[in-house]
Design an enzyme around this catalytic site. Structure first.
Site, PDB file in Angstrom:
ATOM      1  N   LYS A 256       0.831  -1.213   0.000  1.00 36.88           N
ATOM      2  CA  LYS A 256       0.000   0.000   0.000  1.00 36.88           C
ATOM      3  C   LYS A 256       0.863   1.259   0.000  1.00 36.88           C
ATOM      4  O   LYS A 256       0.695   2.137  -0.846  1.00 36.88           O
ATOM      5  CB  LYS A 256      -0.951   0.021   1.208  1.00 36.88           C
ATOM      6  CG  LYS A 256      -1.916  -1.149   1.253  1.00 36.88           C
ATOM      7  CD  LYS A 256      -2.885  -1.050   2.424  1.00 36.88           C
ATOM      8  CE  LYS A 256      -2.222  -1.143   3.791  1.00 36.88           C
ATOM      9  NZ  LYS A 256      -1.722  -2.475   4.149  1.00 36.88           N
TER      10      LYS A 256
ATOM     11  N   ARG B  88      11.662  -1.026  11.685  1.00 35.18           N
ATOM     12  CA  ARG B  88      10.335  -0.641  12.206  1.00 35.18           C
ATOM     13  C   ARG B  88       9.931  -1.626  13.292  1.00 35.18           C
ATOM     14  O   ARG B  88       9.971  -2.836  13.088  1.00 35.18           O
ATOM     15  CB  ARG B  88       9.317  -0.623  11.056  1.00 35.18           C
ATOM     16  CG  ARG B  88       8.420   0.596  11.137  1.00 35.18           C
ATOM     17  CD  ARG B  88       7.532   0.686   9.948  1.00 35.18           C
ATOM     18  NE  ARG B  88       6.277  -0.017  10.179  1.00 35.18           N
ATOM     19  CZ  ARG B  88       5.240   0.061   9.366  1.00 35.18           C
ATOM     20  NH1 ARG B  88       5.321   0.794   8.272  1.00 35.18           N
ATOM     21  NH2 ARG B  88       4.141  -0.585   9.635  1.00 35.18           N
TER      22      ARG B  88
HETATM   23  P1  B4P Z   1       4.122  -1.920   2.164  1.00 35.44           P
HETATM   24  O1  B4P Z   1       3.444  -3.174   1.731  1.00 35.44           O
HETATM   25  O2  B4P Z   1       4.055  -0.758   1.255  1.00 35.44           O
HETATM   26  O3  B4P Z   1       3.595  -1.635   3.584  1.00 35.44           O
HETATM   27  P2  B4P Z   1       2.077  -1.348   3.978  1.00 35.44           P
HETATM   28  O4  B4P Z   1       1.122  -2.320   3.338  1.00 35.44           O
HETATM   29  O5  B4P Z   1       1.806   0.097   3.705  1.00 35.44           O
HETATM   30  O6  B4P Z   1       2.237  -1.597   5.522  1.00 35.44           O
HETATM   31  P3  B4P Z   1       1.279  -1.790   6.767  1.00 35.44           P
HETATM   32  O7  B4P Z   1      -0.120  -2.073   6.355  1.00 35.44           O
HETATM   33  O8  B4P Z   1       1.941  -2.813   7.589  1.00 35.44           O
HETATM   34  O9  B4P Z   1       1.456  -0.462   7.567  1.00 35.44           O
HETATM   35  P4  B4P Z   1       0.583   0.793   8.027  1.00 35.44           P
HETATM   36  O10 B4P Z   1       1.549   1.892   8.141  1.00 35.44           O
HETATM   37  O11 B4P Z   1      -0.621   1.035   7.142  1.00 35.44           O
HETATM   38  O12 B4P Z   1       5.616  -2.265   2.370  1.00 35.44           O
HETATM   39  C1  B4P Z   1       6.074  -3.399   3.054  1.00 35.44           C
HETATM   40  C2  B4P Z   1       7.451  -3.773   2.561  1.00 35.44           C
HETATM   41  O13 B4P Z   1       7.320  -4.544   1.363  1.00 35.44           O
HETATM   42  C3  B4P Z   1       8.338  -2.592   2.195  1.00 35.44           C
HETATM   43  O14 B4P Z   1       9.617  -2.812   2.703  1.00 35.44           O
HETATM   44  C4  B4P Z   1       8.365  -2.599   0.663  1.00 35.44           C
HETATM   45  O15 B4P Z   1       9.588  -2.123   0.135  1.00 35.44           O
HETATM   46  C5  B4P Z   1       8.172  -4.067   0.341  1.00 35.44           C
HETATM   47  N1  B4P Z   1       7.477  -4.294  -0.918  1.00 35.44           N
HETATM   48  C6  B4P Z   1       6.357  -3.657  -1.353  1.00 35.44           C
HETATM   49  N2  B4P Z   1       5.997  -4.133  -2.558  1.00 35.44           N
HETATM   50  C7  B4P Z   1       6.903  -5.129  -2.877  1.00 35.44           C
HETATM   51  C8  B4P Z   1       7.045  -6.023  -3.982  1.00 35.44           C
HETATM   52  N3  B4P Z   1       6.212  -5.992  -5.025  1.00 35.44           N
HETATM   53  N4  B4P Z   1       8.054  -6.905  -3.960  1.00 35.44           N
HETATM   54  C9  B4P Z   1       8.924  -6.934  -2.920  1.00 35.44           C
HETATM   55  N5  B4P Z   1       8.841  -6.113  -1.848  1.00 35.44           N
HETATM   56  C10 B4P Z   1       7.844  -5.222  -1.826  1.00 35.44           C
HETATM   57  O16 B4P Z   1       0.003   0.381   9.473  1.00 35.44           O
HETATM   58  C11 B4P Z   1       0.808   0.194  10.619  1.00 35.44           C
HETATM   59  C12 B4P Z   1      -0.051   0.114  11.886  1.00 35.44           C
HETATM   60  O17 B4P Z   1      -0.735   1.383  12.122  1.00 35.44           O
HETATM   61  C13 B4P Z   1      -1.200  -0.909  11.905  1.00 35.44           C
HETATM   62  O18 B4P Z   1      -0.744  -2.197  12.273  1.00 35.44           O
HETATM   63  C14 B4P Z   1      -2.161  -0.279  12.960  1.00 35.44           C
HETATM   64  O19 B4P Z   1      -1.726  -0.539  14.265  1.00 35.44           O
HETATM   65  C15 B4P Z   1      -2.030   1.215  12.719  1.00 35.44           C
HETATM   66  N6  B4P Z   1      -3.051   1.740  11.802  1.00 35.44           N
HETATM   67  C16 B4P Z   1      -2.791   2.277  10.568  1.00 35.44           C
HETATM   68  N7  B4P Z   1      -3.941   2.655   9.973  1.00 35.44           N
HETATM   69  C17 B4P Z   1      -4.953   2.336  10.840  1.00 35.44           C
HETATM   70  C18 B4P Z   1      -6.378   2.452  10.781  1.00 35.44           C
HETATM   71  N8  B4P Z   1      -6.993   2.956   9.698  1.00 35.44           N
HETATM   72  N9  B4P Z   1      -7.109   2.028  11.834  1.00 35.44           N
HETATM   73  C19 B4P Z   1      -6.509   1.530  12.911  1.00 35.44           C
HETATM   74  N10 B4P Z   1      -5.171   1.370  13.044  1.00 35.44           N
HETATM   75  C20 B4P Z   1      -4.380   1.773  12.009  1.00 35.44           C
END
Ligand code: B4P
Length: 188
Positions: free
Chosen positions: A14, A134
């Protein structure tokens, strides 16, 4: 206005794909994860409340994240549109988002949902844990985040299917390949 919900389990890409979409379409990025981490870094009262919850991989209460999103929408002058990254994560958040957009004469254009197999999610997040340190990217917390996603966040997909706004893409493969699948959805 193009208003996109970018959806998927933790590690589905995302944050990664949001950056590319913003660059290409000039949308405003609203990531609740980033907003919460900024609150923690600034040691605000909200950040102190959120810190323990995020550390365990649980969801921060709906009213906190909904309030943050509403403030950001109102604080943005003349946007081309918004990309909602990591929000909504519960059906309550999805309903609140529709309500607050409707009040402002706006609506979600569609949800793009990225599908990624479980082991790949774990591998990506463990790698990020190693590279960026992280604190919620440890095996135990990652497994809980995936469980929380399955129990509380997955039903959000049905909510958007019900409104005809769900668009699914394969989230496996290279970052660029996934981005071209997403642009195909947006451009159509
Ligand atoms: P991403 O995959 O981009 O990470 P994300 O989905 O945005 O992360 P997440 O859902 O965990 O975090 P968020 O901040 O929203 O990247 C992951 C890794 O994969 C990176 O290192 C990237 O380089 C790599 N990658 C991506 N694509 C790739 C590919 N094609 N091939 C290889 N590698 C790849 O949430 C964090 C916390 O915040 C939650 O757990 C919750 O506690 C809280 N939170 C956030 N929003 C909330 C909400 N709306 N309600 C309640 N709590 C919330």
């Amino acid at each position: 206005m193009l208003n996109i919900v970018l959806f998927g389990p933790p590690g589905s890409g995302k944050g990664t794909q949001s950056e590319k979409i913003i660059e290409c379409y000039g949308l405003v990025h609203l990531s609740t994860g980033d907003l919460l981490r900024a609150e923690i870094a600034n040691r605000t009262e909200l950040g102190l409340r959120a810190q323990d919850i995020m550390q365990k991989g649980e969801l921060v209460p709906d009213e906190i994240v909904i309030g943050m999103i509403e403030n950001r929408i109102d604080g943005t002058a003349d946007p081309n549109g918004f990309i909602f990254d990591g929000f909504p994560r519960t059906v309550e958040q999805a309903k609140a988002l529709d309500g607050l957009l409707d009040k402002r004469g706006l609506e979600i254009s569609f949800m793009v949902s990225m599908d990624v197999v479980r082991q790949e999610l774990i591998d990506r997040l463990l790698k990020r844990g190693q590279d960026q340190g992280r604190s919620d990217d440890t095996l135990e917390v990652i497994e809980n985040r995936i469980k929380v996603y399955e129990n509380q966040t997955f039903p959000v997909m049905d909510y958007y299917k019900g409104t005809g706004k769900y668009r699914g893409v394969d989230g496996m493969g290279s970052i660029d390949d996934i981005f071209s699948r997403i642009t195909e959805v947006i451009d159509n």
